[in-house]
Design an enzyme around this catalytic site. Structure first.
Site, mmCIF file in Angstrom:
data_model
loop_
_atom_site.group_PDB
_atom_site.id
_atom_site.type_symbol
_atom_site.label_atom_id
_atom_site.label_comp_id
_atom_site.label_asym_id
_atom_site.label_seq_id
_atom_site.Cartn_x
_atom_site.Cartn_y
_atom_site.Cartn_z
ATOM 1 N N TRP A 135 0.705 -1.063 -0.119
ATOM 2 C CA TRP A 135 -0.163 0.040 -0.238
ATOM 3 C C TRP A 135 0.799 1.319 -0.115
ATOM 4 O O TRP A 135 1.763 1.301 0.747
ATOM 5 C CB TRP A 135 -0.659 0.103 1.319
ATOM 6 C CG TRP A 135 -1.815 0.934 1.457
ATOM 7 C CD1 TRP A 135 -1.589 2.542 1.470
ATOM 8 C CD2 TRP A 135 -3.345 1.247 0.966
ATOM 9 N NE1 TRP A 135 -2.667 3.270 1.402
ATOM 10 C CE2 TRP A 135 -3.758 2.369 1.057
ATOM 11 C CE3 TRP A 135 -4.086 0.200 0.682
ATOM 12 C CZ2 TRP A 135 -4.937 2.606 0.712
ATOM 13 C CZ3 TRP A 135 -5.418 0.214 0.556
ATOM 14 C CH2 TRP A 135 -6.099 1.820 0.778
ATOM 15 N N GLU A 207 7.772 -1.349 1.193
ATOM 16 C CA GLU A 207 7.653 -1.101 2.689
ATOM 17 C C GLU A 207 8.547 -2.128 3.405
ATOM 18 O O GLU A 207 8.521 -3.380 2.881
ATOM 19 C CB GLU A 207 6.135 -1.585 3.299
ATOM 20 C CG GLU A 207 5.283 -0.394 2.586
ATOM 21 C CD GLU A 207 3.832 -1.205 2.875
ATOM 22 O OE1 GLU A 207 3.414 -1.055 3.932
ATOM 23 O OE2 GLU A 207 3.227 -1.659 2.101
ATOM 24 N N ASP A 240 9.751 2.785 1.252
ATOM 25 C CA ASP A 240 8.469 3.729 2.039
ATOM 26 C C ASP A 240 8.246 3.331 3.182
ATOM 27 O O ASP A 240 7.771 2.135 3.672
ATOM 28 C CB ASP A 240 7.116 3.077 1.220
ATOM 29 C CG ASP A 240 5.881 3.685 1.783
ATOM 30 O OD1 ASP A 240 5.818 4.535 2.604
ATOM 31 O OD2 ASP A 240 4.851 3.861 0.927
ATOM 32 N N GLN A 243 5.094 3.672 7.793
ATOM 33 C CA GLN A 243 4.699 3.323 9.195
ATOM 34 C C GLN A 243 5.954 2.985 9.869
ATOM 35 O O GLN A 243 5.644 2.939 11.091
ATOM 36 C CB GLN A 243 3.837 2.099 8.898
ATOM 37 C CG GLN A 243 2.618 2.543 8.158
ATOM 38 C CD GLN A 243 1.535 1.443 8.375
ATOM 39 O OE1 GLN A 243 1.433 0.531 9.019
ATOM 40 N NE2 GLN A 243 0.552 1.543 7.306
ATOM 41 N N LYS A 269 3.141 9.562 7.684
ATOM 42 C CA LYS A 269 2.239 9.288 8.750
ATOM 43 C C LYS A 269 3.233 9.735 10.167
ATOM 44 O O LYS A 269 2.789 10.541 10.608
ATOM 45 C CB LYS A 269 2.172 7.904 8.816
ATOM 46 C CG LYS A 269 1.168 7.381 7.834
ATOM 47 C CD LYS A 269 0.952 5.741 8.021
ATOM 48 C CE LYS A 269 -0.023 5.358 6.928
ATOM 49 N NZ LYS A 269 -1.490 5.566 7.169
ATOM 50 N N ARG A 403 -3.558 -5.897 12.512
ATOM 51 C CA ARG A 403 -2.315 -5.171 12.827
ATOM 52 C C ARG A 403 -2.515 -4.438 14.142
ATOM 53 O O ARG A 403 -3.294 -3.475 14.177
ATOM 54 C CB ARG A 403 -2.445 -3.934 11.561
ATOM 55 C CG ARG A 403 -1.125 -3.340 11.685
ATOM 56 C CD ARG A 403 -1.114 -2.297 10.530
ATOM 57 N NE ARG A 403 -1.953 -1.286 10.431
ATOM 58 C CZ ARG A 403 -2.362 -0.559 9.403
ATOM 59 N NH1 ARG A 403 -1.629 -0.896 8.187
ATOM 60 N NH2 ARG A 403 -3.186 0.375 9.492
HETATM 61 C C1 LIG Z 1 3.247 2.260 3.783
HETATM 62 C C2 LIG Z 1 2.259 3.349 3.267
HETATM 63 N N1 LIG Z 1 2.924 4.230 2.522
HETATM 64 C C3 LIG Z 1 1.939 5.037 1.956
HETATM 65 C C4 LIG Z 1 0.742 5.411 2.528
HETATM 66 C C5 LIG Z 1 -0.297 6.488 2.007
HETATM 67 O O1 LIG Z 1 -0.212 7.362 2.907
HETATM 68 P P1 LIG Z 1 -1.192 8.721 2.936
HETATM 69 O O2 LIG Z 1 -2.656 7.938 3.345
HETATM 70 O O3 LIG Z 1 -0.875 9.379 3.894
HETATM 71 O O4 LIG Z 1 -1.302 9.088 1.636
HETATM 72 C C6 LIG Z 1 0.181 4.510 3.728
HETATM 73 C C7 LIG Z 1 -1.016 4.684 4.204
HETATM 74 O O5 LIG Z 1 -1.658 3.763 4.888
HETATM 75 C C8 LIG Z 1 1.134 3.346 3.725
HETATM 76 O O6 LIG Z 1 0.735 2.481 4.921
#
Ligand SMILES: Cc1ncc(COP(=O)(O)O)c(C=O)c1O
Length: 439
Positions: A135, A207, A240, A243, A269, A403
Site C-alpha cells: 500500500w 515497505e 516507503d 509506518q 504518517k 495489525r
Molecule cells: C506504507 C504506506 N505508504 C503510504 C501510505 C499512504 O499514505 P497517505 O494515506 O498519507 O497518503 C500508507 C497509508 O496507509 C502506507 O501505509
C-alpha cells in the site's frame, strides 16, 4: 465537541471511502485513549491511522502548534521558513550521507508520487516494481503500485507497473516454503519481472515491513538481496517508511534494522505525529540531475511551516522519551500477551512482527491456514464494544489479520488491558457461534 447540526444519520452527507465508519463519534483523544461522545473510554491499538506514534495530542505537539501560530502556518510555495530548514537539517543528520535532500509534502501518497517521478526523471526509464500486498497511497502513481486493494474499476494503472510476490512465510506465494522464507519467491519474482520488462526498469518501491498487506516481516537477508538485484538492473531502491520510521520497530528507520540503505526514502504518517506531513528524501546527485531536467512538484502545502514545526517536536520527543527502546520493551510485552492468546485460542494461527507493529492472523484451521474473516470481523466489533479499537487488515477477500500498533507511549498496564479485552471478545464470539450452530 460541536454536536451534529441535525438528527440525520451521521454519514448522510459523507462519501463512504472504504472501511465502515466506527459505531460512535469520537470526541477526544489523549495518549493511547479515545473518548466517544458519551464519555466512554476506548483503548487505541491503531495509533489513529498509524500516525499518532507519540500518543494522541502529546503536550509537545500541542505546544508546537501554539508556537507555530505565533510564527507562520502556511506560505507561498516558493518561500522557506526556519522550521522547514531545521527539519531538513535534522533529517540529514539522522540519515546516511547520501540521503541529504528532502521535499516536504502532506501525505504518504504524495511523497511516493514524488519519489516515483524523481526515479523516472533521473533514470529516463518508466517501469516501477512493487510488491503484492503493498500500500503506497491513493494518488494515481502511488496507487498503481498498491497491490493489496483498490485496483479494480478505474481503468488502466500507470504504464510500467509490475509486481513481485511479497515474502509471506505463513502463506508462501510460490508454495515452496512453510514458516521460513528462503528467498525463492524473490528469484522467481525477478525472473518474471525480466520476462515482462520492456527494458525500462526505473525503480523498486517497498515497505521494509509490509503493513497493510498483513505485517509481513521478510527474513534478515531479504532486502540486501533485493538491493543486489536492483543494482544488477540499474534500478533505484525506494523504501516507503510511512509506518516503520521513527520508533515503531525500535529504530529510527527500518532500513537500519535490515542493514540495507535505500536510494530514495519516503516518510509520512509518523513524521507529523498526527498532522499531515510527508517527505521524499534523495541524494545531492539525484537532486541536481532532476533539477537540471526540470523537476516540478509544487503543491499548495509543500514546505508548510506548521507541520514542520510539529515534526521537530515529534523527533525531540522520540529522542527524549527514548521511544525506540520503549517500543522494543513494550513490543516484548505485546508479543508475550499475543502468544498467550494463541496458546489459548485455536483461531489464532500466527503471531508475527516485532516492536509495536505486530500481526495476528485468524484462521479456521491451523493446518490449512484458511482465513476466518467473518469471525475476525465479529471479534473486532466486540473488541470495540468492550473498549478496544483494533484494525483488521485484509489481503484478498477473505484474510483476517489484526495489525496491532498502539502508540509507542503505551504502558504495560494498557497492553494487559488490551490483551484481556481480546481474550474476552474471542471467548464470547466463539461461544455465541457454537450456541448458534447448536440451535
Ligand atoms: C506504507 C504506506 N505508504 C503510504 C501510505 C499512504 O499514505 P497517505 O494515506 O498519507 O497518503 C500508507 C497509508 O496507509 C502506507 O501505509
Amino acid at each position: 465537541m460541536s454536536p451534529p447540526l441535525t438528527n440525520e444519520p451521521w454519514d448522510a452527507h459523507l462519501i463512504r471511502y472504504g472501511m465502515a465508519f466506527a459505531p460512535s463519534l469520537v470526541a477526544k483523544a489523549r495518549g493511547t485513549l479515545l473518548w466517544d461522545g458519551e464519555g466512554r473510554e476506548i483503548l487505541d491499538f491503531t495509533s489513529g491511522q498509524m500516525c499518532a506514534t507519540i500518543g494522541h495530542n502529546h503536550p509537545r505537539i500541542v505546544a508546537a502548534i501554539h508556537e507555530a501560530c505565533e510564527g507562520a502556518l502556511h506560505l507561498f510555495s516558493g518561500m522557506l521558513s526556519p522550521p522547514v530548514v531545521a527539519l531538513s537539517q535534522r533529517l540529514a543528520q539522522m540519515l546516511p550521507p547520501h540521503l541529504s535532500r528532502a521535499l516536504f509534502l502532506s501525505t504518504g501518497g504524495e511523497a511516493n508520487e514524488a519519489a516515483i517521478k524523481l526515479a523516472k526523471l533521473q533514470s529516463g526509464r518508466y517501469e516501477i516494481v512493487g510488491f503484492t500486498g503493498a500500500w503506497h497511497g491513493m494518488t494515481s502513481g502511488a496507487q498503481s503500485v498498491n497491490y493489496v486493494a483498490g485496483r479494480q474499476g478505474y481503468g488502466p494503472m500507470m504504464p510500467g507497473s509490475l509486481a513481485l510476490p511479497a515474502p509471506n512465510a505463513y502463506h508462501c506465494p510460490v508454495r515452496h516454503c512453510r514458516d521460513d522464507c528462503d528467498g525463492t519467491c524473490l528469484e522467481i519474482g525477478f525472473d518474471m519481472i525480466d520476462a515482462q520488462s520492456t527494458g525500462s526498469l526505473a525503480a523498486l518501491i517497498a515497505e521494509p515491513v509490509e503493513s497493510s498487506g498483513g505485517v509481513i516481516v521478510p527474513p534478515d537477508f531479504y532486502w540486501q538481496k533485493v538491493k543486489e538485484q536492483c543494482e544488477k538492473r540499474g534500478m533505484l531502491l525506494i523504501f516507503d517508511e510511512a509506518q516503520t520510521a521513527f520508533g515503531r520497530l525500535g529504530c529510527d528507520f527500518a532500513f537500519q534494522h535490515f542493514a540495507t540503505e535505500p536510494d530514495i526514502l519516503t516518510l509520512s504518517k509518523t513524521l507529523g505525529g498526527g498532522l499531515p506531513l510527508s517527505a521524499t528524501v534523495i541524494s545531492d546527485e539525484t537532486e541536481a540531475t532532476c533539477h537540471a531536467k526540470g523537476f516540478i512538484h509544487a503543491t499548495s502545502h509543500v514546505s508548510d511551516p506548521l507541520p514542520a514545526h510539529v515534526a521537530l517536536a515529534v523527533l525531540n520527543v522520540l529522542e527524549e522519551e527514548a521511544l525506540n527502546e520503549r517500543a522494543l520493551a513494550m513490543g516484548k510485552e505485546l508479543t508475550a500477551g499475543l502468544r498467550w492468546l494463541q496458546e489459548k485460542h485455536e483461531i489464532i494461527g500466527d503471531v508475527r512482527g516485532f516492536g509495536l507493529l505486530q500481526g495476528v492472523e485468524l484462521v479456521k484451521d491451523r493446518e490449512t491456514r484458511a482465513p476466518d474473516a467473518a469471525t475476525g470481523r465479529a471479534i473486532t466489533a466486540r473488541c470495540m464494544e468492550l473498549g478496544l479499537s483494533m484494525n483488521i487488515v485484509s489481503v484478498g477477500q477473505m484474510a483476517a489479520i489484526w495489525r496491532i500498533a498502539p502508540p509507542l507511549t503505551v504502558s504495560k498496564a494498557e497492553i494487559g488491558r488490551g490483551i484481556a479485552i481480546i481474550d474476552q471478545a474471542i471467548t464470547e464470539v466463539l461461544a455465541k457461534g457454537l450456541r448458534a450452530a447448536a440451535e
